[in-house]
Write a protein that holds these residues in place. Structure first.
Motif, short mmCIF file in Angstrom:
data_model
loop_
_atom_site.label_atom_id
_atom_site.label_comp_id
_atom_site.label_asym_id
_atom_site.label_seq_id
_atom_site.Cartn_x
_atom_site.Cartn_y
_atom_site.Cartn_z
N SER A 212 -7.65 5.48 -2.64
CA SER A 212 -8.83 6.03 -1.97
C SER A 212 -9.56 5.00 -1.13
CB SER A 212 -9.80 6.61 -3.02
OG SER A 212 -10.27 5.58 -3.88
N MET A 213 -9.23 3.72 -1.33
CA MET A 213 -9.92 2.65 -0.60
C MET A 213 -9.14 2.15 0.60
SD MET A 213 -12.80 2.23 -2.14
CE MET A 213 -13.39 0.62 -1.61
N VAL A 214 -7.94 2.65 0.79
CA VAL A 214 -7.10 2.20 1.90
C VAL A 214 -7.53 2.90 3.18
CG1 VAL A 214 -4.77 2.05 2.82
CG2 VAL A 214 -5.15 1.73 0.38
N HIS B 287 0.84 -1.20 0.00
CA HIS B 287 0.00 0.00 0.00
C HIS B 287 0.88 1.25 0.00
CE1 HIS B 287 -3.24 -2.65 0.41
NE2 HIS B 287 -3.80 -2.25 1.54
N GLY B 288 0.48 2.23 -0.79
CA GLY B 288 1.22 3.49 -0.83
C GLY B 288 2.42 3.47 -1.75
N THR B 289 2.66 2.35 -2.43
CA THR B 289 3.76 2.26 -3.40
C THR B 289 3.16 2.07 -4.79
OG1 THR B 289 4.03 -0.15 -3.45
CG2 THR B 289 5.04 1.04 -1.60
N ARG B 290 4.04 2.11 -5.81
CA ARG B 290 3.54 1.94 -7.17
C ARG B 290 3.17 0.48 -7.45
NH1 ARG B 290 7.04 0.50 -11.45
NH2 ARG B 290 9.15 -0.07 -10.84
N PHE B 291 3.46 -0.39 -6.48
CA PHE B 291 3.12 -1.80 -6.63
C PHE B 291 1.84 -2.16 -5.87
CE2 PHE B 291 7.84 -1.57 -6.77
CZ PHE B 291 7.98 -1.82 -8.13
N ALA B 292 1.10 -1.16 -5.43
CA ALA B 292 -0.15 -1.40 -4.72
C ALA B 292 -1.19 -1.96 -5.68
CB ALA B 292 -0.66 -0.10 -4.10
N ALA B 293 -1.92 -2.97 -5.22
CA ALA B 293 -2.97 -3.57 -6.04
C ALA B 293 -4.34 -2.98 -5.71
CB ALA B 293 -3.00 -5.08 -5.84
N ILE B 294 -4.35 -1.99 -4.84
CA ILE B 294 -5.59 -1.38 -4.37
C ILE B 294 -5.60 0.10 -4.67
CG2 ILE B 294 -4.68 -0.89 -2.06
CD1 ILE B 294 -7.41 -1.54 -0.89
#
Length: 283
Positions: free
Chosen positions: A259-261, A249-256
């Motif tokens: 705004s949903m975190v 989360h919060g990186t360019r590799f986030a799958a989400i």
């Protein structure tokens, strides 16, 4: 036996979640090879702005829809999820090249892979094949293996293609553990037998070999769930997937979607999981 399978499949086909999935998530068909017969079928759900989604590899000749529980749940939390069905390839390198072309077509630089059974084996091989220019950012394996010799069959394998479907289903059912199972596990087995001729429970040797290959990997053990926990224990599996993906989360590799975190993301899931476990204990 035939009537049993038909009755069970009718129950699954009228499942509200399954029908909702089939009616709301379109199935896409994509050709990336020169051979027009090689068609990738996939469900791509969730925010398309996510460039590092989680992709599910099904077992053996499985269909993309076997992960419908993951697609519905994870996209509801803001994840981009792709569940795919690969075309027939007779060579591992051809498969890896085809999947790389599919990622290029979808404009995805890196992805998270979840592979079940043979799907996990293919996911490992793709990660290995692209290690010089990595396309796999993380890997999740479910009841998988590193060596396909566990699929060695007796002489009857040569005659499988001659057998009617009901006979093949009997052979597959015979590989599963005998004795009573809870209704969710029974439904999962029936669902998969109708779609997938999958290997039954892995041998202890196959599991130990996986542990040796990935000594630093985190393990998620389910007390129950059988060969298809993503179907019959979907809440637990989805929670483990979220826990794994949370580190990105919060990186360019986030799958989400950012705004949903929220801090409540896993707390809600954990409370649901706790409720499901208590329900199972009461049965």
């Amino acid at each position: 036996m035939d009537h049993y399978f038909l009755d069970k499949m009718e129950e699954i086909k009228v499942s509200p979640d399954y029908n909702w999935f089939r009616s709301t998530v379109p199935l896409k068909r994509i050709i990336v090879d020169d051979d027009d017969s090689k068609v990738w079928s996939l469900y791509d759900a969730g925010p398309k702005s996510i460039r590092c989604p989680i992709i599910f590899f099904p077992p053996v000749s499985g269909t993309a829809e076997v992960f419908f529980q993951q697609v519905l749940s994870l996209t509801g939390w803001g994840y981009r999820v792709i569940s795919l069905q690969y075309p027939v390839y007779w060579d591992l390198m051809e498969f890896c090249d085809g999947f790389r072309k599919l990622l290029d077509h979808l404009q995805l630089d890196k992805v998270h892979l979840f592979g079940a059974s043979l799907g996990g084996f293919l996911a490992q091989k793709f990660a290995e094949c692209t290690h010089k220019s990595p396309r796999v950012h993380s890997l999740m394996l479910c009841n998988s293996f590193s060596d396909t010799t566990i699929f060695n069959q007796t002489w009857t394998a040569n005659s499988f293609w001659l057998m009617p479907a009901f006979m093949l289903k009997k052979i597959v059912l015979g590989n599963f553990a005998k004795g009573p199972v809870d209704p969710k596990m029974a439904d999962a087995i029936d669902f998969m037998v109708d779609r997938v001729f999958d290997q039954s429970a892995l041998s202890l040797e196959a599991k130990e070999e996986m542990y040796k290959l990935y000594p630093n990997a985190r393990r998620a053990h389910l007390k129950t769930g059988g060969n298809f926990p993503y179907l019959c224990r979907s809440a637990e599996v989805n929670l483990y997937i979220q826990i794994h993906l949370r580190q990105f989360h919060g990186t360019r590799f986030a799958a989400i979607s950012p705004s949903m975190v929220s801090a409540e993301e896993l707390e809600v899931q954990e409370s649901q999981l706790s409720g499901n476990q208590h329900s199972d204990d009461d049965q």
